[in-house]
Write a protein that holds these residues in place. Sequence first.
Motif, PDB file in Angstrom:
ATOM      1  N   MET A  72       0.843  -1.211   0.000  1.00 35.41           N
ATOM      2  CA  MET A  72       0.000   0.000   0.000  1.00 35.41           C
ATOM      3  C   MET A  72       0.864   1.242   0.000  1.00 35.41           C
ATOM      4  O   MET A  72       0.611   2.211  -0.741  1.00 35.41           O
ATOM      5  CB  MET A  72      -0.908   0.009   1.238  1.00 35.41           C
ATOM      6  CG  MET A  72      -2.061  -0.967   1.163  1.00 35.41           C
ATOM      7  SD  MET A  72      -2.778  -1.165   2.792  1.00 35.41           S
ATOM      8  CE  MET A  72      -4.469  -1.436   2.342  1.00 35.41           C
ATOM      9  N   LEU A  73       1.883   1.204   0.859  1.00 31.98           N
ATOM     10  CA  LEU A  73       2.777   2.354   0.943  1.00 31.98           C
ATOM     11  C   LEU A  73       3.440   2.614  -0.412  1.00 31.98           C
ATOM     12  O   LEU A  73       3.533   3.759  -0.882  1.00 31.98           O
ATOM     13  CB  LEU A  73       3.847   2.081   2.015  1.00 31.98           C
ATOM     14  CG  LEU A  73       4.824   3.224   2.259  1.00 31.98           C
ATOM     15  CD1 LEU A  73       4.066   4.462   2.771  1.00 31.98           C
ATOM     16  CD2 LEU A  73       5.894   2.819   3.276  1.00 31.98           C
ATOM     17  N   GLU A  74       3.833   1.515  -1.058  1.00 28.48           N
ATOM     18  CA  GLU A  74       4.484   1.645  -2.371  1.00 28.48           C
ATOM     19  C   GLU A  74       3.547   2.367  -3.350  1.00 28.48           C
ATOM     20  O   GLU A  74       3.938   3.288  -4.048  1.00 28.48           O
ATOM     21  CB  GLU A  74       4.834   0.265  -2.910  1.00 28.48           C
ATOM     22  CG  GLU A  74       5.513   0.308  -4.271  1.00 28.48           C
ATOM     23  CD  GLU A  74       5.474  -1.053  -4.985  1.00 28.48           C
ATOM     24  OE1 GLU A  74       4.718  -1.938  -4.539  1.00 28.48           O
ATOM     25  OE2 GLU A  74       6.185  -1.195  -5.980  1.00 28.48           O
ATOM     26  N   THR A  75       2.279   1.913  -3.361  1.00 26.28           N
ATOM     27  CA  THR A  75       1.309   2.528  -4.274  1.00 26.28           C
ATOM     28  C   THR A  75       1.134   4.009  -3.978  1.00 26.28           C
ATOM     29  O   THR A  75       1.167   4.856  -4.877  1.00 26.28           O
ATOM     30  CB  THR A  75      -0.061   1.831  -4.143  1.00 26.28           C
ATOM     31  OG1 THR A  75       0.129   0.431  -4.310  1.00 26.28           O
ATOM     32  CG2 THR A  75      -1.037   2.364  -5.178  1.00 26.28           C
ATOM     33  N   LEU A  76       0.968   4.324  -2.693  1.00 28.57           N
ATOM     34  CA  LEU A  76       0.744   5.719  -2.309  1.00 28.57           C
ATOM     35  C   LEU A  76       1.929   6.593  -2.687  1.00 28.57           C
ATOM     36  O   LEU A  76       1.772   7.691  -3.230  1.00 28.57           O
ATOM     37  CB  LEU A  76       0.490   5.820  -0.803  1.00 28.57           C
ATOM     38  CG  LEU A  76      -0.891   5.318  -0.374  1.00 28.57           C
ATOM     39  CD1 LEU A  76      -1.005   5.339   1.157  1.00 28.57           C
ATOM     40  CD2 LEU A  76      -1.989   6.174  -0.975  1.00 28.57           C
ATOM     41  N   VAL A  77       3.138   6.066  -2.378  1.00 37.67           N
ATOM     42  CA  VAL A  77       4.339   6.856  -2.685  1.00 37.67           C
ATOM     43  C   VAL A  77       4.460   7.083  -4.196  1.00 37.67           C
ATOM     44  O   VAL A  77       4.765   8.181  -4.670  1.00 37.67           O
ATOM     45  CB  VAL A  77       5.592   6.152  -2.122  1.00 37.67           C
ATOM     46  CG1 VAL A  77       6.867   6.733  -2.722  1.00 37.67           C
ATOM     47  CG2 VAL A  77       5.639   6.286  -0.609  1.00 37.67           C
ATOM     48  N   ASN A  78       4.170   6.011  -4.911  1.00 32.23           N
ATOM     49  CA  ASN A  78       4.255   6.094  -6.372  1.00 32.23           C
ATOM     50  C   ASN A  78       3.297   7.167  -6.914  1.00 32.23           C
ATOM     51  O   ASN A  78       3.678   8.040  -7.676  1.00 32.23           O
ATOM     52  CB  ASN A  78       3.900   4.732  -6.961  1.00 32.23           C
ATOM     53  CG  ASN A  78       4.615   4.527  -8.281  1.00 32.23           C
ATOM     54  OD1 ASN A  78       5.470   5.334  -8.653  1.00 32.23           O
ATOM     55  ND2 ASN A  78       4.279   3.468  -8.980  1.00 32.23           N
ATOM     56  N   GLU A  79       2.040   7.044  -6.441  1.00 32.90           N
ATOM     57  CA  GLU A  79       1.029   8.023  -6.863  1.00 32.90           C
ATOM     58  C   GLU A  79       1.453   9.430  -6.503  1.00 32.90           C
ATOM     59  O   GLU A  79       1.390  10.356  -7.315  1.00 32.90           O
ATOM     60  CB  GLU A  79      -0.310   7.726  -6.155  1.00 32.90           C
ATOM     61  CG  GLU A  79      -1.054   6.561  -6.723  1.00 32.90           C
ATOM     62  CD  GLU A  79      -1.657   6.896  -8.079  1.00 32.90           C
ATOM     63  OE1 GLU A  79      -2.496   7.827  -8.125  1.00 32.90           O
ATOM     64  OE2 GLU A  79      -1.256   6.247  -9.074  1.00 32.90           O
ATOM     65  N   GLY A  80       1.888   9.573  -5.252  1.00 35.46           N
ATOM     66  CA  GLY A  80       2.284  10.890  -4.752  1.00 35.46           C
ATOM     67  C   GLY A  80       3.376  11.484  -5.605  1.00 35.46           C
ATOM     68  O   GLY A  80       3.321  12.660  -5.990  1.00 35.46           O
ATOM     69  N   ASN A  81       4.362  10.638  -5.933  1.00 36.41           N
ATOM     70  CA  ASN A  81       5.483  11.157  -6.706  1.00 36.41           C
ATOM     71  C   ASN A  81       5.060  11.573  -8.116  1.00 36.41           C
ATOM     72  O   ASN A  81       5.548  12.562  -8.642  1.00 36.41           O
ATOM     73  CB  ASN A  81       6.602  10.112  -6.786  1.00 36.41           C
ATOM     74  CG  ASN A  81       7.360  10.055  -5.471  1.00 36.41           C
ATOM     75  OD1 ASN A  81       7.211  10.949  -4.632  1.00 36.41           O
ATOM     76  ND2 ASN A  81       8.146   9.016  -5.278  1.00 36.41           N
ATOM     77  N   LEU A  82       4.157  10.767  -8.691  1.00 37.70           N
ATOM     78  CA  LEU A  82       3.666  11.132 -10.027  1.00 37.70           C
ATOM     79  C   LEU A  82       2.949  12.483  -9.977  1.00 37.70           C
ATOM     80  O   LEU A  82       3.159  13.352 -10.825  1.00 37.70           O
ATOM     81  CB  LEU A  82       2.710  10.065 -10.570  1.00 37.70           C
ATOM     82  CG  LEU A  82       3.406   8.825 -11.132  1.00 37.70           C
ATOM     83  CD1 LEU A  82       2.358   7.770 -11.494  1.00 37.70           C
ATOM     84  CD2 LEU A  82       4.239   9.184 -12.360  1.00 37.70           C
ATOM     85  N   ALA A  83       2.121  12.632  -8.927  1.00 33.92           N
ATOM     86  CA  ALA A  83       1.386  13.893  -8.788  1.00 33.92           C
ATOM     87  C   ALA A  83       2.370  15.042  -8.631  1.00 33.92           C
ATOM     88  O   ALA A  83       2.211  16.113  -9.239  1.00 33.92           O
ATOM     89  CB  ALA A  83       0.446  13.824  -7.591  1.00 33.92           C
ATOM     90  N   VAL A  84       3.379  14.829  -7.811  1.00 28.34           N
ATOM     91  CA  VAL A  84       4.376  15.880  -7.599  1.00 28.34           C
ATOM     92  C   VAL A  84       5.044  16.228  -8.922  1.00 28.34           C
ATOM     93  O   VAL A  84       5.221  17.407  -9.260  1.00 28.34           O
ATOM     94  CB  VAL A  84       5.439  15.423  -6.567  1.00 28.34           C
ATOM     95  CG1 VAL A  84       6.660  16.336  -6.628  1.00 28.34           C
ATOM     96  CG2 VAL A  84       4.840  15.413  -5.179  1.00 28.34           C
ATOM     97  N   GLU A  85       5.352  15.206  -9.670  1.00 27.49           N
ATOM     98  CA  GLU A  85       6.032  15.455 -10.947  1.00 27.49           C
ATOM     99  C   GLU A  85       5.133  16.277 -11.887  1.00 27.49           C
ATOM    100  O   GLU A  85       5.585  17.234 -12.524  1.00 27.49           O
ATOM    101  CB  GLU A  85       6.395  14.115 -11.602  1.00 27.49           C
ATOM    102  CG  GLU A  85       7.394  14.228 -12.735  1.00 27.49           C
ATOM    103  CD  GLU A  85       8.593  15.108 -12.362  1.00 27.49           C
ATOM    104  OE1 GLU A  85       8.952  15.960 -13.195  1.00 27.49           O
ATOM    105  OE2 GLU A  85       9.146  14.972 -11.240  1.00 27.49           O
ATOM    106  N   GLU A  86       3.841  15.908 -11.926  1.00 27.61           N
ATOM    107  CA  GLU A  86       2.901  16.661 -12.769  1.00 27.61           C
ATOM    108  C   GLU A  86       2.806  18.112 -12.325  1.00 27.61           C
ATOM    109  O   GLU A  86       2.855  19.037 -13.135  1.00 27.61           O
ATOM    110  CB  GLU A  86       1.512  16.035 -12.679  1.00 27.61           C
ATOM    111  CG  GLU A  86       1.220  15.067 -13.801  1.00 27.61           C
ATOM    112  CD  GLU A  86      -0.082  14.333 -13.582  1.00 27.61           C
ATOM    113  OE1 GLU A  86      -1.065  14.961 -13.135  1.00 27.61           O
ATOM    114  OE2 GLU A  86      -0.117  13.106 -13.847  1.00 27.61           O
TER     115      GLU A  86
END
Lengths: 209, 255
Positions: A72-86
């Motif tokens: 779950m943490l992996e998914t959240l971090v991944n999502e978060g990072n993508l959002a940050v990048e956008e």
Amino acid sequence: MEEPPLREEEGEEEEEEGDEAGPEGALRKSPFQLTVEDVYDISYVVGRELMALGSDPRVTQLQFKIVRVLEMLETLVNEGNLAVEELRMERDNLRKEVERLRREGSAATREVNLGPEKMVVDLTDPNRPRFTLQELRDVLQERNKLKSQLLVVQEELQCYKSGLIPAREGPGGRREKDTLVARANNASSNREEKTIIRKLFSFRSGKQT
Amino acid sequence: MRSSLTPLGPPVSRDRIIATFPKLKEHFHGQVSAACQRRNTGTVGLNLSKVVVVGDLYVGKTSLIHRFCKNVFDRDYKATIGVDFEIERFEIAGIPYSLQIWDTAGQEKFKCIASAYYRGAQAIITAFDLTDMQTLEHTRQWLEDALRENEPGSCFVFLVGTKKDLLSGAACEQAEVEAVHLANEMQAEYWSVSAKTGENVKAFFLRVAALAFEQSVLQDLERRDSSRLQLGTGDLIRTLPETQESKRPSSLGCC
């Protein structure tokens, strides 16, 4: 939980610290700066310690849950990072846009902040609007006054031509002519009366003829 | 025909002499004919009666007026700036009578200037383009604006369709059905004209002049009567209903 001292938002180099501290370093990071690699590091550390606990079935139970939490943490971090990048890209675009607008704004310094009811006048345009409504009103009134005087004079001329007024310049004829003009439109050739006549006439022709 | 009692101004041209009432009725109002015969028309012959022409831009208000007053037609369009006017002199039932015909700009931007000239109008002519029914629809607004500046019931209202020459007979009839309908609603008299060919132009303005004249004379008589009444010789029979009727001509389609 230990947190690194607060850094500026844009800490793009934070991963180096994690790398330097080895997999354990990921656990000391701010949750907002975690990368997927950090999550793998944490998984490695936690997994290693679970292994050390042996094969107690309760440990195995716990291990499943921990694996699930880490996923779950992996998914959240991944999502978060993508959002940050956008958002970062968006921000960069907006910065460029602001920069461009600033350049244009300074290039066109005479441009003012205009409301919806305003309009820009090109001072080099020979046909630009430049007279006020009142000036137009005044000119029209003047024109109307002159036109009616012209009409009176034309009629008068016709009177002379048709013999209605004798052509002699005697005092009698003179007076008759004056009455005619005054009666016809309150105008007079008398200079002194002109201002009063003008007022009178503008009232008559403009507002209430 | 000219009387020694009408000394003001030069003789009017022959085609500005109105002896019998144009259109719709044969005779002038009884009181008016009598007053004219006795040359008892007070100051009517000296005054300028005001006619205001309103309507959308490019319907041909200026062309209409120029055709009547100057007998010319200019093919080129030139928007009227603010207002303009012409003075036309008549001899009606032997009495000299003048109309000041105000030509207003149809462009929205001049409305605030032109509307200052609506006041005191004896006749309001709302013009529209027979080939553009939108302009007919807009005459409601033009009339409303013009009436606002005047005493209720004090103005004759005319609805005039212009550019008649551009329409075939059938198309014209079709447009006129709507126009007559609106004219009834407005209590206006409907006319269709062509400034280009001159069709109906003179007849129309003679009608305007005759109605305005009749009203002027009646008002003048009434004014003088009421001042006489105040002096105490109240032996007067007022024919109010008839007066009212002649003030508000019944609307009719024509031509």
